[in-house]
Scaffold this motif. Sequence first.
Motif, PDB file in Angstrom:
ATOM      1  N   LEU A 109       4.896 -10.214 -22.869  1.00  0.00           N
ATOM      2  CA  LEU A 109       5.310 -10.615 -24.207  1.00  0.00           C
ATOM      3  C   LEU A 109       6.578  -9.864 -24.602  1.00  0.00           C
ATOM      4  O   LEU A 109       6.869  -8.796 -24.070  1.00  0.00           O
ATOM      5  CB  LEU A 109       4.202 -10.303 -25.221  1.00  0.00           C
ATOM      6  CG  LEU A 109       2.905 -11.104 -25.109  1.00  0.00           C
ATOM      7  CD1 LEU A 109       1.843 -10.521 -26.038  1.00  0.00           C
ATOM      8  CD2 LEU A 109       3.130 -12.583 -25.422  1.00  0.00           C
ATOM      9  N   THR A 110       7.317 -10.415 -25.536  1.00  0.00           N
ATOM     10  CA  THR A 110       8.493  -9.717 -26.057  1.00  0.00           C
ATOM     11  C   THR A 110       8.030  -8.557 -26.939  1.00  0.00           C
ATOM     12  O   THR A 110       6.864  -8.500 -27.352  1.00  0.00           O
ATOM     13  CB  THR A 110       9.364 -10.658 -26.892  1.00  0.00           C
ATOM     14  OG1 THR A 110       8.637 -11.045 -28.077  1.00  0.00           O
ATOM     15  CG2 THR A 110       9.758 -11.897 -26.099  1.00  0.00           C
TER      16      THR A 110
ATOM     17  N   GLU B 125       6.577  -9.682 -30.235  1.00  0.00           N
ATOM     18  CA  GLU B 125       5.269 -10.281 -30.006  1.00  0.00           C
ATOM     19  C   GLU B 125       4.212  -9.206 -29.776  1.00  0.00           C
ATOM     20  O   GLU B 125       3.091  -9.299 -30.291  1.00  0.00           O
ATOM     21  CB  GLU B 125       5.323 -11.244 -28.815  1.00  0.00           C
ATOM     22  CG  GLU B 125       6.121 -12.503 -29.105  1.00  0.00           C
ATOM     23  CD  GLU B 125       6.489 -13.289 -27.857  1.00  0.00           C
ATOM     24  OE1 GLU B 125       7.119 -14.363 -28.006  1.00  0.00           O
ATOM     25  OE2 GLU B 125       6.173 -12.847 -26.731  1.00  0.00           O
TER      26      GLU B 125
ATOM     27  N   THR C 174       0.805  -8.490 -32.170  1.00  0.00           N
ATOM     28  CA  THR C 174      -0.393  -9.018 -31.512  1.00  0.00           C
ATOM     29  C   THR C 174      -1.679  -8.787 -32.289  1.00  0.00           C
ATOM     30  O   THR C 174      -2.444  -9.735 -32.534  1.00  0.00           O
ATOM     31  CB  THR C 174      -0.529  -8.434 -30.094  1.00  0.00           C
ATOM     32  OG1 THR C 174       0.522  -8.964 -29.275  1.00  0.00           O
ATOM     33  CG2 THR C 174      -1.862  -8.822 -29.469  1.00  0.00           C
TER      34      THR C 174
ATOM     35  N   SER D 273       5.950 -15.530 -33.225  1.00  0.00           N
ATOM     36  CA  SER D 273       5.128 -14.851 -32.219  1.00  0.00           C
ATOM     37  C   SER D 273       3.711 -15.399 -32.132  1.00  0.00           C
ATOM     38  O   SER D 273       2.996 -15.128 -31.169  1.00  0.00           O
ATOM     39  CB  SER D 273       5.066 -13.346 -32.533  1.00  0.00           C
ATOM     40  OG  SER D 273       6.343 -12.769 -32.547  1.00  0.00           O
TER      41      SER D 273
ATOM     42  N   VAL E  88       1.580 -15.382 -28.500  1.00  0.00           N
ATOM     43  CA  VAL E  88       0.534 -14.353 -28.434  1.00  0.00           C
ATOM     44  C   VAL E  88      -0.845 -14.973 -28.251  1.00  0.00           C
ATOM     45  O   VAL E  88      -1.614 -14.566 -27.373  1.00  0.00           O
ATOM     46  CB  VAL E  88       0.553 -13.477 -29.702  1.00  0.00           C
ATOM     47  CG1 VAL E  88      -0.711 -12.624 -29.787  1.00  0.00           C
ATOM     48  CG2 VAL E  88       1.784 -12.577 -29.701  1.00  0.00           C
TER      49      VAL E  88
END
Length: 207
Positions: free
Chosen positions: A33-34, A37, A41, A89, A93
Amino acid sequence: MDKRYSEVKADEILQKNRQWTTQFKTTRSFKKLTQPEKKATLYITNSFMGLTYKFFLREPRQITASSTKEVILNMMPEKIAATDVFMQSVVPVLRRYFVFLGVQRKISNSDTLVKALDSIDVSAFVKKASDPHYWNSDKKSSMAILMGFKSEMPNDKVQEIQHQKNFDVPLVVCMDYTTANFPENVILLTDKVRQKYEKLIKTKIKM
């Protein structure tokens, strides 16, 4: 079977979700994930689970494709005060999180839920979430806090609103975006983002 909403059950679901999210954060999938993100989460999974139980009385194993799309496409834009970066996101996610829950046998229909997520137009979702026309009164007030237009509000009151009205998605912001490390429970807010919402908030909601 008792279908009434239960605060005790809601707390149990969120506690369980926090444990699962902690486990998810140790996986290779999470690491892909970035950074935005990753930071969002826990708040994404918790708000999703909270909304799903509160309005559909569905525990994780009972989540359906239709309830997933309803929560994301309608309830989050209406009820969750957050920036565009947060909303962008949500789908990435949850997509990886549902796969993780399926592998861990916490849910049995991860493929179905992933397909539901893949059918969502993320750009349209983010645009809707940033449009005050769709916000309920709680979100309007929370967005004013998030954008720093109610900076005089005591922190304990902000935390109360964050918990009771915003499903624990942070309303505390950090304007010092040159700082590399800031707490996870703080939203990074740049001047550009604040300016984008300023006109919308001041013209379309009462502050």
